[in-house]
Scaffold this motif. Structure first.
Motif, mmCIF file in Angstrom:
data_model
loop_
_atom_site.group_PDB
_atom_site.id
_atom_site.type_symbol
_atom_site.label_atom_id
_atom_site.label_comp_id
_atom_site.label_asym_id
_atom_site.label_seq_id
_atom_site.Cartn_x
_atom_site.Cartn_y
_atom_site.Cartn_z
ATOM 1 N N GLU A 184 0.665 -1.197 0.283
ATOM 2 C CA GLU A 184 0.246 0.099 -0.398
ATOM 3 C C GLU A 184 1.058 1.304 0.265
ATOM 4 O OE1 GLU A 184 -3.448 0.085 2.702
ATOM 5 O OE2 GLU A 184 -3.030 -2.435 3.533
ATOM 6 N N PRO A 185 0.797 2.482 -0.807
ATOM 7 C CA PRO A 185 1.461 3.671 -0.923
ATOM 8 C C PRO A 185 1.500 4.020 0.960
ATOM 9 C CG PRO A 185 -0.810 4.065 -1.715
ATOM 10 C CD PRO A 185 -0.490 3.097 -1.964
ATOM 11 N N ARG A 186 2.400 5.176 1.098
ATOM 12 C CA ARG A 186 1.682 5.707 2.008
ATOM 13 C C ARG A 186 1.586 6.919 1.936
ATOM 14 N NH1 ARG A 186 7.570 4.048 1.652
ATOM 15 N NH2 ARG A 186 8.179 6.155 1.529
ATOM 16 N N THR A 187 0.839 8.153 2.807
ATOM 17 C CA THR A 187 0.775 9.940 2.167
ATOM 18 C C THR A 187 1.302 10.140 1.617
ATOM 19 O OG1 THR A 187 0.707 9.559 4.306
ATOM 20 C CG2 THR A 187 -1.402 9.278 3.897
ATOM 21 N N ASP A 188 3.081 10.313 1.661
ATOM 22 C CA ASP A 188 4.138 10.750 1.653
ATOM 23 C C ASP A 188 4.450 10.523 0.737
ATOM 24 O OD1 ASP A 188 4.924 8.349 2.433
ATOM 25 O OD2 ASP A 188 6.524 9.322 3.108
ATOM 26 N N ARG A 232 -6.487 10.942 -1.316
ATOM 27 C CA ARG A 232 -5.950 10.767 -0.445
ATOM 28 C C ARG A 232 -6.680 10.366 0.774
ATOM 29 N NH1 ARG A 232 -4.658 16.627 0.759
ATOM 30 N NH2 ARG A 232 -2.126 15.681 1.404
ATOM 31 N N ALA A 233 -8.510 10.742 0.349
ATOM 32 C CA ALA A 233 -9.323 10.834 1.007
ATOM 33 C C ALA A 233 -9.356 9.106 1.202
ATOM 34 C CB ALA A 233 -10.806 11.218 0.083
ATOM 35 N N MET A 234 -9.163 8.399 -0.014
ATOM 36 C CA MET A 234 -9.220 6.940 -0.181
ATOM 37 C C MET A 234 -8.475 5.866 0.684
ATOM 38 S SD MET A 234 -9.146 5.929 -4.468
ATOM 39 C CE MET A 234 -10.367 7.399 -5.879
ATOM 40 N N MET A 235 -7.142 6.662 0.968
ATOM 41 C CA MET A 235 -5.926 6.261 1.430
ATOM 42 C C MET A 235 -6.797 6.240 3.428
ATOM 43 S SD MET A 235 -2.669 7.958 -0.136
ATOM 44 C CE MET A 235 -1.400 6.640 0.274
ATOM 45 N N MET A 236 -7.240 7.289 3.712
ATOM 46 C CA MET A 236 -8.120 7.405 4.842
ATOM 47 C C MET A 236 -9.769 6.906 5.084
ATOM 48 S SD MET A 236 -6.647 11.469 5.956
ATOM 49 C CE MET A 236 -8.036 11.848 5.050
ATOM 50 N N ASN A 237 -9.932 6.129 3.828
ATOM 51 C CA ASN A 237 -11.487 5.628 3.793
ATOM 52 C C ASN A 237 -11.416 4.300 3.908
ATOM 53 O OD1 ASN A 237 -14.037 4.653 2.945
ATOM 54 N ND2 ASN A 237 -14.467 6.338 1.377
ATOM 55 N N PRO A 238 -11.750 3.281 4.366
ATOM 56 C CA PRO A 238 -11.837 1.873 4.943
ATOM 57 C C PRO A 238 -12.168 0.644 4.102
ATOM 58 C CG PRO A 238 -13.663 2.619 6.497
ATOM 59 C CD PRO A 238 -12.865 3.317 6.353
ATOM 60 N N ASP A 239 -12.910 1.585 2.902
ATOM 61 C CA ASP A 239 -14.193 1.172 2.426
ATOM 62 C C ASP A 239 -13.234 1.058 0.789
ATOM 63 O OD1 ASP A 239 -15.966 0.175 3.629
ATOM 64 O OD2 ASP A 239 -17.158 1.630 3.000
ATOM 65 N N PHE A 240 -11.683 1.276 0.710
ATOM 66 C CA PHE A 240 -10.887 1.573 -0.337
ATOM 67 C C PHE A 240 -9.830 0.853 -0.381
ATOM 68 C CE2 PHE A 240 -13.607 5.351 -1.381
ATOM 69 C CZ PHE A 240 -13.839 5.121 -2.931
ATOM 70 N N LYS A 241 -9.053 0.658 -1.201
ATOM 71 C CA LYS A 241 -7.813 -0.492 -0.417
ATOM 72 C C LYS A 241 -6.478 0.258 -2.137
ATOM 73 C CE LYS A 241 -6.947 -2.784 2.323
ATOM 74 N NZ LYS A 241 -6.006 -2.596 2.926
ATOM 75 N N ILE A 242 -5.681 1.287 -2.155
ATOM 76 C CA ILE A 242 -5.263 1.134 -3.469
ATOM 77 C C ILE A 242 -3.438 -0.095 -2.827
ATOM 78 C CG2 ILE A 242 -3.273 2.525 -4.165
ATOM 79 C CD1 ILE A 242 -5.330 5.024 -2.836
ATOM 80 N N PHE A 243 -3.185 -0.810 -3.847
ATOM 81 C CA PHE A 243 -1.921 -1.321 -3.166
ATOM 82 C C PHE A 243 -1.007 -0.511 -5.119
ATOM 83 C CE2 PHE A 243 -4.703 -4.648 -2.263
ATOM 84 C CZ PHE A 243 -3.753 -5.312 -0.789
#
Length: 164
Positions: A4-8, A42-53
């Motif tokens: 998963e990506p980091r916010t930075d 950013r919103a996706m990364m904080m939302n438990p209904d989304f996942k980014i790889f």
């Protein structure tokens, strides 16, 4: 190695999304707005209904996938939606795409989804289908034993005074 990506790392995520848009032929008529997509990611990364790889390649991301958890309107049945899977042309291989796909599918299993759905909606500046991309998506998702079950329709809003 997928992760998963980091916010930075939002700029790296934006850059692979821009490469995705270029490769899909969207440049010039459906360009990515860096500021807007940064907020979205950013919103996706904080939302438990989304996942980014992402698949790192040196100092950049060479591939990414986004999935989200949805519910059917009429019965609340949970399903996973594959929003994007993209592998940069320089890294393109079915192995990387399959790793992204399997990572998203495993997350959907963990989230107790009843089924998975994926779609591809890409069009030219004339709002005609981008047949090459549609064929690639169809071929890939069928290789994952997914069934074709629907269509997308698109039409420009000619009276849209708000379009930029």
């Amino acid at each position: 190695m997928l992760r998963e990506p980091r916010t930075d790392e939002l700029e790296k995520l934006i850059n692979i999304a821009i490469e995705h848009a270029k490769d899909a032929g969207l440049a010039g008529h459906d360009d990515i707005d860096r500021t807007f997509v940064k907020k979205q990611f950013r919103a996706m990364m904080m939302n438990p209904d989304f996942k980014i790889f992402v698949e790192p390649k040196g100092d950049v991301f060479g591939a990414y996938a986004i999935g989200r958890i949805c519910q059917k309107i009429w019965n609340g049945k949970r399903y996973g939606e594959i929003t994007f899977i993209f592998v940069h042309p320089e890294m393109r291989s079915k192995h990387i795409a399959d790793d992204l796909y399997e990572s998203i599918i495993e997350w959907f299993r963990e989230m107790r989804c009843d089924f998975v759905q994926a779609s591809c909606m890409t069009y030219t500046k004339e709002y005609s289908a981008n047949e090459e991309w549609l064929h690639r998506a169809k071929t890939y998702f069928k290789s994952q034993n997914m069934n074709e079950v629907g269509y997308h329709y698109v039409k420009p809003m000619e009276d849209n005074k708000w379009a930029v």
